[in-house]
Design an enzyme around this catalytic site. Structure first.
Site, PDB file in Angstrom:
ATOM      1  CG  ASP A  36      -2.049  -0.920   1.252  1.00 39.11           C
ATOM      2  OD1 ASP A  36      -2.035  -1.835  -0.072  1.00 39.11           O
ATOM      3  OD2 ASP A  36      -2.773  -1.260   2.158  1.00 39.11           O
ATOM      4  CD  GLU A  38       6.620  -1.222  -2.636  1.00 38.28           C
ATOM      5  OE1 GLU A  38       7.979  -1.358  -3.109  1.00 38.28           O
ATOM      6  OE2 GLU A  38       5.898  -2.061  -2.583  1.00 38.28           O
ATOM      7  CD  GLU A 119      -7.390  -4.405 -42.385  1.00 37.47           C
ATOM      8  OE1 GLU A 119      -8.180  -4.567 -41.436  1.00 37.47           O
ATOM      9  OE2 GLU A 119      -6.606  -3.285 -42.520  1.00 37.47           O
ATOM     10  CE  LYS A 121     -17.516  -7.637 -42.078  1.00 38.47           C
ATOM     11  NZ  LYS A 121     -18.163  -8.217 -40.824  1.00 38.47           N
ATOM     12  CG  ASP A 123     -18.122 -13.581 -36.351  1.00 33.45           C
ATOM     13  OD1 ASP A 123     -18.708 -12.257 -36.423  1.00 33.45           O
ATOM     14  OD2 ASP A 123     -18.740 -14.468 -36.575  1.00 33.45           O
ATOM     15  CE1 TYR A 228      -4.537  -9.623 -32.912  1.00 37.59           C
ATOM     16  CE2 TYR A 228      -5.762 -10.693 -34.228  1.00 37.59           C
ATOM     17  CZ  TYR A 228      -4.815 -10.622 -33.642  1.00 37.59           C
ATOM     18  OH  TYR A 228      -4.158 -11.675 -33.275  1.00 37.59           O
ATOM     19  CE  LYS A 319     -20.105  -9.576 -43.651  1.00 34.84           C
ATOM     20  NZ  LYS A 319     -21.653  -9.469 -43.332  1.00 34.84           N
ATOM     21  CB  CYS A 413     -35.462 -51.340 -30.944  1.00 36.64           C
ATOM     22  SG  CYS A 413     -34.439 -51.185 -32.845  1.00 36.64           S
ATOM     23  CB  CYS A 416     -35.989 -55.297 -34.110  1.00 33.75           C
ATOM     24  SG  CYS A 416     -35.312 -55.105 -32.406  1.00 33.75           S
ATOM     25  CB  CYS A 432     -31.625 -52.161 -30.439  1.00 31.94           C
ATOM     26  SG  CYS A 432     -32.258 -53.732 -30.911  1.00 31.94           S
ATOM     27  CB  CYS A 438     -31.863 -55.516 -34.650  1.00 33.83           C
ATOM     28  SG  CYS A 438     -32.605 -53.741 -34.678  1.00 33.83           S
TER      29      CYS A 438
END
Ligand code: AMP
Ligand code: ZN
Length: 696
Positions: A36, A38, A119, A121, A123, A228, A319, A413, A416, A432, A438
């Site tokens: 504190d 400092e 550049e 794009k 998101d 950025y 895009k 199932c 079957c 199953c 099956c």
């Protein structure tokens, strides 16, 4: 006096930065780095300079009282309007956009003045940072472009955004950029949110926006946000630099992060190459991108071209096809797979995403349906990133009208009618248990048996298999190799009626059915490893079958092997060993084997014919990844060839990968290998590699 002021300003900047760093450690990270006493000393020196030069107070931490400032979300007016961007979605649209732009300033003039700045794009969400005399005085969202919301307190928690610019800063600079979350950080954040039982974010963009809009700076500070810079607003003095790319260089020296993917090019051809390159590599970037932004680099020309009320005339966004779309969830159904696993899948209104039309997406298991929180009838967010399988991210809650209903998992199932049971290996899955009879499981196993991974029987595809099972020509795979022409006459799929020979018409076999019988006959002499794969033993697939067949080269050898012997074999783990032993315990499995043997299948080849044994183990101990095409091989075939030579063929590249074989159409795995320093070899050298084990 001026020299004195400049010195004081430099000193003040250093002190301000130290004060902010310490406040960050104290208030946000609960981890104070100085005492504190400092800290008080730093503040005293800061304020002493401000007493002498009151103009230093602007943006100084001395003006903030009581801890770390939370965002106010108050309206702030941007010194200069923040614009949107014109969008184009194809090469033609891009070229006609440029045609129009060149009517304002001819192409040659733009090229002469430095060309085009390309550049990625990003998101994320747009951010306006205002620095005065080198200090961040405001961070604001775009809002309507004229006014945004003040989120300074939160922006200051982003570690890579300098609170105080380094070196000689312009008197005033408005930096535009993107706040975003790196993909790796986003995944880690979602993982820890899941651990805490909290709602996850649908995508990095939402995570970034949600994190920045927190009312408490401390919460924002705990989120891994990045930034950025990608543009400028007001600049004093106006002539700090001529080209935008030079502006980025200046920002870098001032400590503001700028994307290292930016590139200045001289021709539209190169612009298009940049767009195509990043379309292929969009998932190799540290953050998500939704397109490319192309800008005229020269600032005087930017000025001349001007802007419409919403977008500049000197920049355009190309895009890429969206990887996330919304569609209607019409139904959730369940399917039964080769191993009896019953998986729910979504049936959706067909929708185009990342270049292909999607109408189904797996929902994996009942637990995942619950976790995603989707109801039948919901509008859902569907995501398909690159060549990844389409995935439902979650529902759009705002679109619900009360007509949606919950999905109820069936207890029998669908194929079957057998009561479903939890899987003994993964309790989240339902199965199953009627593997022997099956129809859905039998069909899937038969299709697999005939696939290139296993016995490669042409003509035994999904349609033929459906006919065989539905018309009760075969009960299960045990019956395949004893099929005769008479057997096939029962199923309309394999016959036609010959009206020429008899009045009533004679049912005769189609040519394709005869070919199928010949192909089945021919398959009987295939190498044992292919029969082994064709058995659909759990955990035993085309990738590891060669290792098993190398050690146990016949059905007699394999069926009499103990679990211990098996698990001591290279390439066979304890789980696979147990699965193999369990498999032979089933009566109906042993019946398949005896039927196949009776039909003349080469399940007990003479030692000389035993595949795998004879081949020298040139690649023993190596882990190899194949990406792209290998001439003369299917992907599975290439993996099998590697395994037959003692290599472990895997699907993903890591530091432990010994070698990556790449061919036409190689994807991000190649880039990853290169970034990790893993050796790579073109697939034209594949045969040589198998023969010699050498690749240099
Ligand atoms: P849109 O929101 O589709 O109108 O696109 C405009 C937005 O793209 C801007 O507000 C920026 O926040 C964002 N953006 C992302 N990356 C860039 C970039 N490299 N250059 C300019 N704008 C970008
Ligand atoms: Zn079943």
């Amino acid at each position: 006096m001026l020299v004195e002021f400049l010195e004081a300003q430099a000193q003040h900047s250093k002190l301000a930065e130290a004060v902010i760093d310490n406040r960050r450690a104290y208030y946000l990270d609960d981890n104070p780095t100085i005492s504190d006493g400092e800290y008080d000393e730093l503040m005293r020196r800061l304020e002493a300079l401000e007493d002498e030069f009151p103009q230093l107070k602007e943006g100084s931490p001395s003006q903030v009282v009581g801890g770390w400032p939370d965002p106010t979300f108050k309206e702030v007016r941007h010194p200069e309007q923040m614009y949107s961007l014109d969008d184009v979605f194809s090469k033609e649209e891009l070229m006609s956009w440029f045609e129009k732009a060149f009517r304002l300033v001819p192409e040659a003039e733009i090229v002469k003045a430095g060309g085009f700045l390309c550049e990625l794009k990003i998101d994320g969400l747009a951010m306006d940072l205002l620095y005065r005399n080198g200090k961040l005085v405001s961070g604001a969202t775009r809002g309507d472009g004229i006014t945004g919301e003040d989120v300074t307190g939160n922006v200051l928690t982003i570690k890579t955004i300098p609170a105080v610019l380094h070196g000689q800063a312009p008197e005033s600079v408005e930096v535009r950029g993107e706040v975003f979350m790196m993909v790796a950080d986003f995944e880690a954040l979602n993982e820890s949110l899941t651990d805490e039982g909290k709602q996850v974010f649908a995508n990095p963009r939402n995570a970034a926006a949600g994190s920045l809009r927190q009312k408490e700076a401390k919460v924002t500070a705990s989120r891994p946000l990045s930034f950025y810079a990608h543009g400028f607003g007001q600049l004093i003095p106006e002539t700090a630099f001529e080209r935008q790319s030079q502006g980025y260089d200046l920002l870098r020296t001032l400590g503001v992060p700028v994307s290292h993917h930016n590139k200045v090019v001289g021709t539209l051809k190169e612009v298009w190459e940049f767009i195509e390159y990043w379309h292929v590599h969009r998932h190799d970037v540290e953050h998500e991108i939704d397109g490319i932004v192309i800008k005229v680099d020269d600032r005087a020309l930017q000025e001349r071209m001007g802007a419409t009320s919403r977008a500049p005339r000197w920049a355009v966004a190309y895009k890429y096809p969206p990887e996330e779309v919304t569609t209607k969830l019409i139904d959730i159904q369940v399917g039964v797979g080769r191993t009896g696993r019953v998986t729910p899948f979504a049936v959706m209104e067909p929708v185009k995403v990342a270049g292909s039309v999607v109408e189904r997406a797996t929902l994996h298991n009942p637990d995942i349906v619950k976790r995603k929180g989707v109801l039948i009838g919901d509008t859902v967010i569907l995501r398909k990133a690159g060549d990844v399988i389409p995935e439902i991210v979650g529902p759009v809650l705002a679109d619900r009208d009360g007509s949606e209903r919950e999905f109820v998992f069936p207890d029998r199932c669908p194929s079957c009618g057998a009561p479903l049971a939890p899987d003994n290996e993964n309790a989240k899955d339902l199965r199953c248990p009627n593997a022997a009879g099956c129809p859905a499981q039998v069909k899937d196993r038969l299709v697999y048996l005939a696939s290139r991974s296993a016995l490669d029987i042409e003509g035994l595809g999904e349609k033929a298999v459906n006919a065989l099972v539905d018309d009760k020509v075969v009960y299960n795979e045990g019956d395949i190799f004893s099929l005769t022409g008479d057997d096939l006459l029962v199923s309309s799929y394999f016959i036609k009626t010959d009206t020429k020979t008899k009045a009533g018409g004679e049912r005769i076999l189609l040519e394709s059915a005869k070919t199928l019988l010949a192909n089945i006959e021919a398959a009987k002499t295939k190498p044992f490893v292919r029969f082994l794969t064709a058995l659909s033993i759990r955990h035993l697939a085309k990738g590891n079958a060669p290792a098993v067949a190398a050690a146990f080269p016949s059905i007699d050898a394999l069926s009499s092997a103990s679990e211990e012997q098996l698990s001591q074999t290279d390439g066979v783990g304890p789980i696979m060993a147990a699965a193999i032993v369990d498999w032979f315990k089933e009566d109906w499995h042993r019946e398949i084997i005896s039927k196949w043997l009776a039909a003349g299948c080469a399940l007990n080849p003479a030692p000389a014919e035993q595949a795998g044994e004879a081949l020298p183990q040139t690649l023993a101990g190596l882990t190899i990844v194949v990406t792209g095409a290998v001439p003369g091989y299917t992907r599975d075939g290439a993996d099998a060839a590697l395994a037959a030579r003692g290599a472990k063929a895997t699907g993903s590249v890591s530091k432990k990968t010994s070698l990556v074989v790449y061919g036409e159409g190689a994807g991000s795995k190649l880039a990853k290998a290169e970034s990790l320093g893993v050796p790579t070899v073109p697939s034209s050298q594949f045969e040589k590699l198998l023969e010699t084990g050498q690749w240099q």
